[in-house]
Design a protein around this motif. Structure first.
Motif, PDB file in Angstrom:
ATOM      1  N   ARG A  63       0.834  -1.219   0.000  1.00 33.19           N
ATOM      2  CA  ARG A  63       0.000   0.000   0.000  1.00 33.19           C
ATOM      3  C   ARG A  63       0.861   1.258   0.000  1.00 33.19           C
ATOM      4  O   ARG A  63       0.601   2.198  -0.745  1.00 33.19           O
TER       5      ARG A  63
ATOM      6  N   ARG B  44       1.176   4.093  -3.021  1.00 31.24           N
ATOM      7  CA  ARG B  44       0.882   5.510  -2.800  1.00 31.24           C
ATOM      8  C   ARG B  44       2.073   6.387  -3.211  1.00 31.24           C
ATOM      9  O   ARG B  44       1.915   7.387  -3.905  1.00 31.24           O
TER      10      ARG B  44
ATOM     11  N   ARG C 200      -2.723  -0.136  -6.202  1.00 31.14           N
ATOM     12  CA  ARG C 200      -2.220  -1.169  -5.301  1.00 31.14           C
ATOM     13  C   ARG C 200      -2.097  -2.516  -6.023  1.00 31.14           C
ATOM     14  O   ARG C 200      -1.186  -3.296  -5.757  1.00 31.14           O
TER      15      ARG C 200
END
Length: 101
Positions: free
Chosen positions: A53, A57, A63
């Motif tokens: 994750r 980001r 993801r």
């Protein structure tokens, strides 16, 4: 210097994780790998999920494009990110490598 392989529209690199930290973040570079602190414990794959994750980001990819290809039960992992070039990876990860912990 980070060691990154570019293969078939994806990048593969090493990550050294430290689970059960106070905060999830990239803390720098360690022997050619991205060094990360993860808030999640290394139980039931929670730290692996948190690792994916956080990388998604930071790298600006979904993801689903981030996958741990080896080291699921180790602190040293190999991660594959689809749809990213080595140059694109370097551009997005470099600002996080120079921050102090």
């Amino acid at each position: 210097m980070l060691q990154v392989q570019e293969k078939a529209g994806a990048v593969i690199f090493s990550v050294k994780v430290q689970p059960r930290s106070s905060k999830s973040k990239v803390t720098g570079e360690y022997e050619g790998s991205v060094k990360m602190s993860l808030k999640a414990p290394p139980v039931d794959g929670e730290a692996n999920l948190e690792c994916c994750r956080l990388l998604a980001r930071i790298l600006g990819v979904p993801r689903s494009q981030v996958q741990i290809v080896s080291g699921l039960r180790a602190k040293m992992k190999r991660v594959k990110v689809e749809g990213l070039s080595a140059a694109g990876f370097a551009e997005k990860i470099t600002p996080y490598l120079s921050v102090s912990s």
